[in-house]
Design a protein around this motif. Structure first.
Motif, short mmCIF file in Angstrom:
data_model
loop_
_atom_site.label_atom_id
_atom_site.label_comp_id
_atom_site.label_asym_id
_atom_site.label_seq_id
_atom_site.Cartn_x
_atom_site.Cartn_y
_atom_site.Cartn_z
N LEU A 148 4.88 5.24 -10.00
CA LEU A 148 5.17 6.74 -9.95
C LEU A 148 6.32 7.39 -10.80
CD1 LEU A 148 4.69 7.07 -5.96
CD2 LEU A 148 3.02 7.59 -7.79
N ALA A 149 6.16 8.77 -11.20
CA ALA A 149 7.26 9.21 -11.90
C ALA A 149 8.47 9.30 -10.99
CB ALA A 149 6.73 10.48 -12.57
N PRO A 150 9.73 9.74 -11.72
CA PRO A 150 10.71 9.94 -10.50
C PRO A 150 10.69 11.03 -9.72
CG PRO A 150 11.67 9.30 -12.59
CD PRO A 150 10.12 9.46 -12.76
N ALA A 151 10.06 12.26 -10.30
CA ALA A 151 9.62 13.44 -9.54
C ALA A 151 8.56 12.97 -8.56
CB ALA A 151 8.95 14.63 -10.30
N GLU A 152 7.51 12.23 -8.69
CA GLU A 152 6.81 11.88 -7.63
C GLU A 152 7.53 11.43 -6.55
OE1 GLU A 152 2.44 11.65 -9.67
OE2 GLU A 152 3.73 10.22 -10.35
N LEU A 169 1.35 19.25 1.46
CA LEU A 169 2.38 20.36 1.24
C LEU A 169 3.53 20.14 0.14
CD1 LEU A 169 3.43 20.49 5.11
CD2 LEU A 169 2.39 22.20 3.80
N VAL A 170 3.65 18.88 -0.13
CA VAL A 170 4.43 18.73 -1.31
C VAL A 170 4.02 18.60 -2.60
CG1 VAL A 170 6.06 17.29 0.51
CG2 VAL A 170 4.44 16.21 -1.07
N GLY A 171 2.61 18.72 -2.60
CA GLY A 171 2.08 18.73 -4.09
C GLY A 171 1.58 17.40 -4.38
N LEU A 172 1.29 16.48 -3.53
CA LEU A 172 0.81 15.05 -4.11
C LEU A 172 -0.53 15.07 -3.30
CD1 LEU A 172 4.15 12.90 -3.48
CD2 LEU A 172 3.23 13.99 -5.66
N GLU A 173 -1.31 15.96 -3.36
CA GLU A 173 -2.78 15.71 -2.85
C GLU A 173 -3.59 14.81 -3.52
OE1 GLU A 173 -2.25 19.52 -5.13
OE2 GLU A 173 -1.41 18.71 -3.23
N HIS A 174 -3.20 14.45 -4.94
CA HIS A 174 -3.89 13.69 -5.80
C HIS A 174 -3.45 12.29 -5.42
CE1 HIS A 174 0.10 14.12 -7.60
NE2 HIS A 174 -0.10 12.78 -8.17
N LEU A 175 -2.62 12.00 -4.36
CA LEU A 175 -2.49 10.51 -4.16
C LEU A 175 -3.04 10.29 -2.82
CD1 LEU A 175 1.42 10.27 -4.61
CD2 LEU A 175 -0.47 9.24 -6.17
N ILE A 176 -3.93 11.21 -2.05
CA ILE A 176 -4.47 10.94 -0.89
C ILE A 176 -5.44 10.02 -0.81
CG2 ILE A 176 -6.07 12.04 0.73
CD1 ILE A 176 -4.61 14.64 0.37
N THR A 215 0.86 -1.14 0.20
CA THR A 215 -0.13 0.07 0.01
C THR A 215 0.79 1.18 0.01
OG1 THR A 215 -0.18 0.22 2.49
CG2 THR A 215 -1.79 -1.27 1.45
N LEU A 216 0.24 2.41 -0.58
CA LEU A 216 1.10 3.60 -0.74
C LEU A 216 1.43 3.90 0.86
CD1 LEU A 216 2.24 5.91 -2.23
CD2 LEU A 216 0.02 6.84 -2.36
N ARG A 217 0.30 3.71 1.65
CA ARG A 217 0.66 4.09 3.29
C ARG A 217 1.84 3.57 3.89
NH1 ARG A 217 -3.35 6.23 6.44
NH2 ARG A 217 -5.24 5.36 4.97
N ARG A 226 9.04 13.36 -4.44
CA ARG A 226 8.32 14.21 -3.58
C ARG A 226 7.86 13.22 -2.37
NH1 ARG A 226 5.95 19.19 -5.70
NH2 ARG A 226 6.76 19.34 -7.70
N LEU A 227 7.68 12.05 -2.52
CA LEU A 227 7.37 10.92 -1.64
C LEU A 227 8.58 11.11 -0.44
CD1 LEU A 227 5.33 7.91 -2.88
CD2 LEU A 227 4.38 9.92 -1.61
N GLY A 228 9.56 10.89 -0.88
CA GLY A 228 10.70 11.07 0.06
C GLY A 228 10.82 12.27 0.84
N MET A 229 10.30 13.48 0.21
CA MET A 229 10.22 14.74 1.07
C MET A 229 9.02 14.48 2.02
SD MET A 229 11.16 17.67 1.67
CE MET A 229 10.68 19.11 2.53
N VAL A 230 7.99 13.71 1.82
CA VAL A 230 6.69 13.46 2.82
C VAL A 230 7.39 12.68 4.01
CG1 VAL A 230 4.79 12.21 3.18
CG2 VAL A 230 4.97 13.34 1.06
N ARG A 231 8.27 11.82 3.74
CA ARG A 231 8.79 10.91 4.87
C ARG A 231 9.67 11.86 5.63
NH1 ARG A 231 11.47 5.73 1.80
NH2 ARG A 231 9.83 4.66 1.35
N LEU A 232 10.35 12.69 5.17
CA LEU A 232 11.14 13.82 5.85
C LEU A 232 10.21 14.52 6.70
CD1 LEU A 232 13.86 15.16 6.46
CD2 LEU A 232 13.18 16.78 4.36
#
Length: 537
Positions: free
Chosen positions: A467-471, A447-454, A422-424, A474-480
């Motif tokens: 997911l694209a490399p940029a996404e 905050l990181v611009g990935l609200e479409h993945l909620i 799962t993405l979670r 951004r997920l790495g930023m979510v973890r941070l």
């Protein structure tokens, strides 16, 4: 559970041996009844057959269940033992830089552990059964052999249990010939397993780098590599086929001879009226069981070769893991990593070298205080090795690294590892999904611009390829943002983003994590304003 299953399998094997003895006794009674034209004897043997039939069915069913349980219990233990040793304290990374037989650890853990345990149970059971048959039927064959007198003209030598000695000599010759025939199979089996693992690893590598391959239209090169790797499999396959052909030809002739030989050597005594037809058939069956038991190495040559090859591959990986500390001790220079009693990250005369000893950077002496933002410039590969040295997974070099006394170190590589599921779970990795609330995860995604993945948080997918490399970055930023560390190491963590988006991520770190220490490797000029110091490598 393994011990209980092994004991129960041994008990069932003993019962199997008793059942085999009872079947030979039943066969003797049947042929005696036929020879005597006894209808009552025939009906008695028919009733006994029904009992033996039901007993053998129940025994076979239980034997299968217990054997398979033992196989999966042992494989579970073995697999966990190997991957626990492999995935520990960076050993899985360190052995890739050290010599040794440890290529394709995925195949060694997944496939070789399966073969080693499943085949071991099968071979051990058949060996125990053969030993029990040898014990049980040697007595039967000895009693049915009687005494045969060997007349040499000048002396008569009585031979007791002549069928037993013939069976031993017959099996010894057959085992020696079978060993000669089966020798090439061991090497061919080991080579094939290595070739199959290399081919599978090449396919996985191409799958992981499909975008890069497609961008430069390198499909023909990949196909050529696949063809060459599979050609190696074909060559080894042919060698293995030749070895198997020789083994099967020998085994086929041996089985035909084993069926007729005991009857032929016992027939003269039956013709002379010294034994009954039932005794003849029982002697023949006992001879077959005894020679089969004595010929266990011949009959299991292929299984032994496959099992041995898998065991050697597992031992190669375990030996490499055990030798990590020993290999590191042999190194002339090692980086010392120590915890400090200060809130600084300090380098004292630090040097970074390759495994072969060539120097990549040296004389690094500086202190990074809490809250500073430092940009590493120069060779990005050397910077990446510096990060690994700080993490304690790349010790080759010299000098000392002094870690801060408090605060968590958080490393962000160019691509975050996104496990399938799962993405979670991928976002919370390596922490449990229960550590972060739904609200925290949703806020970080916005905050990181990935609200479409909620709406996809509980969707199971291979996110590395979805997911694209940029996404992914951004997920790495979510973890941070969720982990909120005090020391952050960015290794080109936003290189797939547009310059303005990278600047936005850096500003987000400063806003959401005030007072954080930031050390980064970056090639873009937009983020340079966020760093107060530079370290040239």
């Amino acid at each position: 559970m393994i011990r209980k299953a092994a004991v129960l399998l041994a008990v069932l094997t003993m019962v199997q041996m008793v059942m085999a003895v009872l079947l030979t006794q039943w066969s003797a009674g049947l042929f005696n009844a036929l020879e005597q034209h006894s209808m009552s004897g025939l009906m008695t043997q028919t009733g006994l057959l029904a009992l033996l039939f039901l007993g053998d069915m129940v025994l076979t069913g239980w034997h299968l269940v217990v054997k398979r349980n033992l196989q999966i219990y042992w494989r579970d233990w073995m697999t966990e033992h190997v991957y626990s040793r492999w995935m520990q304290a960076g050993r899985h990374y360190l052995i890739t830089h050290l010599p040794g037989e440890h290529d394709n650890p995925d195949g060694r853990i997944a496939e070789d552990c399966r073969v080693a345990t499943e085949s071991a149970v099968v071979l051990a059971h058949s060996l125990l059964y053969s030993i029990l048959l040898l014990i049980g039927f040697t007595e039967v064959l000895w009693s049915r052999s009687g005494v045969v007198t060997l007349d040499l003209g000048f002396a008569a030598i009585p031979i007791h249990g002549h069928l037993v000695w013939i069976a031993i000599l017959y099996s010894a010759v057959a085992s020696w010939l079978g060993w000669l025939v089966s020798r090439p199979l061991t090497g061919a089996t080991n080579a094939r397993q290595s070739a199959e693992a290399d081919f599978r690893a090449s396919l996985l590598e191409a799958q992981d780098n499909s975008q890069a391959i497609a961008l430069i239209h390198a499909e023909s090169c990949e196909r050529h590599q696949f063809r060459e790797l599979f050609r190696r499999i074909r060559v080894i396959w042919d060698a293995q086929t030749t070895a198997w052909r020789n083994i099967l030809m020998f085994g086929s002739g041996y089985s035909v001879l084993s069926m007729a030989f005991p009857i032929l050597i016992s027939a003269p005594r039956y013709i002379l009226g010294k034994i009954s037809l039932g005794a003849l058939m029982q002697s023949a069956q006992a001879f077959q069981h005894m020679t089969s038991a004595l010929s266990w190495p011949v009959n299991n040559a292929g299984g032994i070769a496959e099992w041995r090859a898998s065991v050697e591959r597992i031992l190669g990986l375990l030996t490499a893991l055990e030798n990590v500390d020993e290999e590191l001790a042999k190194a002339e220079h090692l980086i010392q990593v120590k915890n400090s009693d200060r809130q600084v990250l300090a380098f004292h005369d630090l040097s970074i070298v390759k495994y072969d000893g060539s120097v990549q950077a040296e004389g690094i002496t500086m202190e990074i205080n809490q809250g500073e933002h430092v940009l590493l410039t120069g060779n990005a590969f050397t910077g990446a090795k510096l990060f690994r040295a700080i993490a304690g997974i790349r010790p080759w070099g010299g000098g000392m690294i002094e870690l801060p006394s408090q605060g968590r170190l958080f490393f962000m590589p160019p691509r975050p590892h996104l496990p399938t599921g799962t993405l979670r779970n991928a976002i919370c990795y390596p922490s449990s999904r229960r550590v972060f609330t739904q609200e925290q995860i949703e806020q970080a995604l916005r905050l990181v611009g990935l609200e479409h993945l909620i709406g996809q948080l509980d969707r199971e997918e291979n996110w590395l390829h979805t997911l694209a490399p940029a996404e992914q970055q951004r997920l790495g930023m979510v973890r941070l943002l969720l982990n909120r560390p005090q020391w952050i190491f960015l290794q080109e963590a936003f290189d797939s983003l547009e310059p303005e988006d990278e600047e936005r991520m850096l500003r987000l770190i400063c806003d959401q994590l005030p007072g954080v220490t930031l050390i980064a490797i970056s090639h873009t000029a937009n983020g340079s304003a966020f760093y107060s110091r530079r370290l040239a490598l």
